[in-house]
Design a protein around this motif. Sequence first.
Motif, short mmCIF file in Angstrom:
data_model
loop_
_atom_site.label_atom_id
_atom_site.label_comp_id
_atom_site.label_asym_id
_atom_site.label_seq_id
_atom_site.Cartn_x
_atom_site.Cartn_y
_atom_site.Cartn_z
N HIS A 264 -21.17 -35.53 22.00
CA HIS A 264 -20.07 -35.04 22.85
C HIS A 264 -18.61 -35.99 22.77
O HIS A 264 -17.64 -35.37 22.61
CB HIS A 264 -20.49 -35.31 24.26
CG HIS A 264 -19.55 -34.64 25.25
ND1 HIS A 264 -18.78 -33.45 25.21
CD2 HIS A 264 -18.94 -35.59 26.16
CE1 HIS A 264 -17.86 -33.67 26.30
NE2 HIS A 264 -17.83 -34.93 26.92
N PHE A 265 -18.95 -37.32 22.63
CA PHE A 265 -17.89 -38.24 22.73
C PHE A 265 -17.34 -38.27 21.20
O PHE A 265 -16.11 -38.64 21.11
CB PHE A 265 -18.16 -39.52 23.02
CG PHE A 265 -18.71 -39.73 24.64
CD1 PHE A 265 -17.94 -38.87 25.60
CD2 PHE A 265 -19.74 -40.47 25.03
CE1 PHE A 265 -18.24 -39.22 27.07
CE2 PHE A 265 -20.12 -40.47 26.27
CZ PHE A 265 -19.56 -39.82 27.22
N ARG A 266 -18.13 -38.07 20.28
CA ARG A 266 -17.68 -37.89 18.85
C ARG A 266 -16.54 -36.85 18.70
O ARG A 266 -15.43 -37.14 18.12
CB ARG A 266 -18.86 -37.94 17.85
CG ARG A 266 -18.48 -38.41 16.42
CD ARG A 266 -19.43 -38.03 15.46
NE ARG A 266 -20.69 -38.38 16.04
CZ ARG A 266 -21.33 -39.73 15.61
NH1 ARG A 266 -20.52 -40.30 14.65
NH2 ARG A 266 -22.41 -40.18 16.09
N LYS A 267 -16.58 -35.90 19.44
CA LYS A 267 -15.76 -34.68 19.19
C LYS A 267 -14.47 -35.12 19.90
O LYS A 267 -13.34 -34.58 19.46
CB LYS A 267 -16.50 -33.34 20.00
CG LYS A 267 -17.47 -32.72 18.97
CD LYS A 267 -18.09 -31.76 19.56
CE LYS A 267 -19.19 -31.01 18.73
NZ LYS A 267 -19.98 -29.98 19.68
N GLN A 268 -14.59 -35.83 21.02
CA GLN A 268 -13.49 -36.32 21.87
C GLN A 268 -12.49 -37.11 20.97
O GLN A 268 -11.31 -37.30 21.29
CB GLN A 268 -13.75 -36.85 23.07
CG GLN A 268 -14.51 -36.00 24.05
CD GLN A 268 -14.60 -36.58 25.38
OE1 GLN A 268 -13.79 -37.66 25.77
NE2 GLN A 268 -15.28 -36.26 26.36
N THR A 269 -12.88 -37.93 19.76
CA THR A 269 -12.13 -38.81 19.30
C THR A 269 -10.89 -37.90 18.47
O THR A 269 -9.87 -38.36 18.05
CB THR A 269 -12.87 -39.29 18.07
OG1 THR A 269 -13.43 -38.44 17.29
CG2 THR A 269 -13.75 -40.46 18.79
N ILE B 79 -25.78 -45.17 24.73
CA ILE B 79 -25.78 -43.81 25.09
C ILE B 79 -26.52 -42.99 24.39
O ILE B 79 -27.25 -43.21 23.32
CB ILE B 79 -24.27 -43.19 24.97
CG1 ILE B 79 -23.79 -43.15 23.64
CG2 ILE B 79 -23.27 -43.86 25.83
CD1 ILE B 79 -22.42 -42.37 23.36
N SER B 80 -26.90 -42.02 25.02
CA SER B 80 -28.03 -40.89 24.48
C SER B 80 -27.25 -40.20 23.35
O SER B 80 -25.95 -40.12 22.99
CB SER B 80 -28.10 -39.77 25.60
OG SER B 80 -27.25 -39.05 26.04
#
Length: 420
Positions: A26-31, A19-20
């Motif tokens: 963005h996804f790291r914050k969702q964890t 992924i970019s």
Amino acid sequence: MNALTEIRIKEHDDISTYISVKDLEHFRKQTLNNKELKYLNVFNPSTEERYYVGACWLEEGIRPLIVEPKFRNVDYLAMFQYCISSELSEVINELPNLYHVAVEQQPIPYVSNNVNCILLVVQHFVSVVHRITQRGLLKRYVTTNQELQSKIKGKINLSLYSNNIIRGKSQYVPCQFQQYTEDCPQNQYLKQAHSLCLDYLNQNYIGSNTLINQYQRCGQIFSTISDTKNLSPPKTKSTQFFKEYETALRLAEIIIRNHEWSFSNKTNKVGTLPFYINTPKLFELYVYCKLYELYGNNLKYQFATRKDRPDFLFTSNSSTGFIGDAKYKPYGEKTPTENEGLSNRNISGDDIRQLAGYARNKKIRKELDTPNDHFTLDCLIIYPDEHADDTFTINQLLQIPIDGYVHLYKKGIKLPTIQQ
């Protein structure tokens, strides 16, 4: 749902190559809010203890993430079934915490059976319900409405009884009363989920004779329970005698919700609810079950001290015992070396130091009956190895020393694999 952008990686792989940089942050914050994404740990692969398989949404309904087993073709369902069949109390107590399924999220449609929580849940559910039926089903007070002849029980429904009088049937009295019975909402919900398991058990992939026999025995017990169709489980409090009901109802909800999605799904794809499996813990329990067949009660699992908790203590009535630890790491893989061509990966220094610390713990040394403070305990590391045997023998455990160390040994075990 037809244009899903699926990302499929191996456990402990780094997702940043898929992924970019913008999406990665963005996804790291969702964890922080996504339990499945946190434990699959694809954003911090340097953390060695994070070996998990499973599936979750990076973006719900748009981008699913599938994390497959790192070891080639490993059949974790067969490992799970082997643990269930052991009926060891230590294993049974650990199984509910071995994996997590997000029943509140949207299922993920995909093609592979190698990462699918529903097959694992069915195995677990049948074994739990079988143990429940062996002890006897739960009984609860249930409100019952029944027309009794020439007698009264509980409260009379006056409006219905007036109609009976008008029709000249005054001997029939409509009553409402509490009945102490096994035909309660909890057992009705378990029966509903039980009836959905047969299709999965008929698949040769998970349908062992033991599991099918357990399913059939449960069906005989449930024959007196009413049929119902509910999506949400009834509330219940665990008691010492019925302590597994909470686990059984949670598993039943997963099976029912997955079935509802499969029934309404218009594609032919296999689907799974988002989930993760703690594969290092599964490997540890699998090894424990294998070792228990050899050592029986001379094997102690997770012997706890104030600071240390080794996986296994091998005790003996005639000699000093030794310490064992299960490591779900690729120590059996062949890697090139300068002078020897291909050889097994080196055992990490952290794992060696961990075992050395166990061997110096006074409480552990006392449990293993060491003769004095200068005695050096033997230590063993057990790891997956596709080239090893799939069973242990007592004489083989302490045969392969770890290079450069004394009283430190290693032993590989072959894990069950999916037949291609």
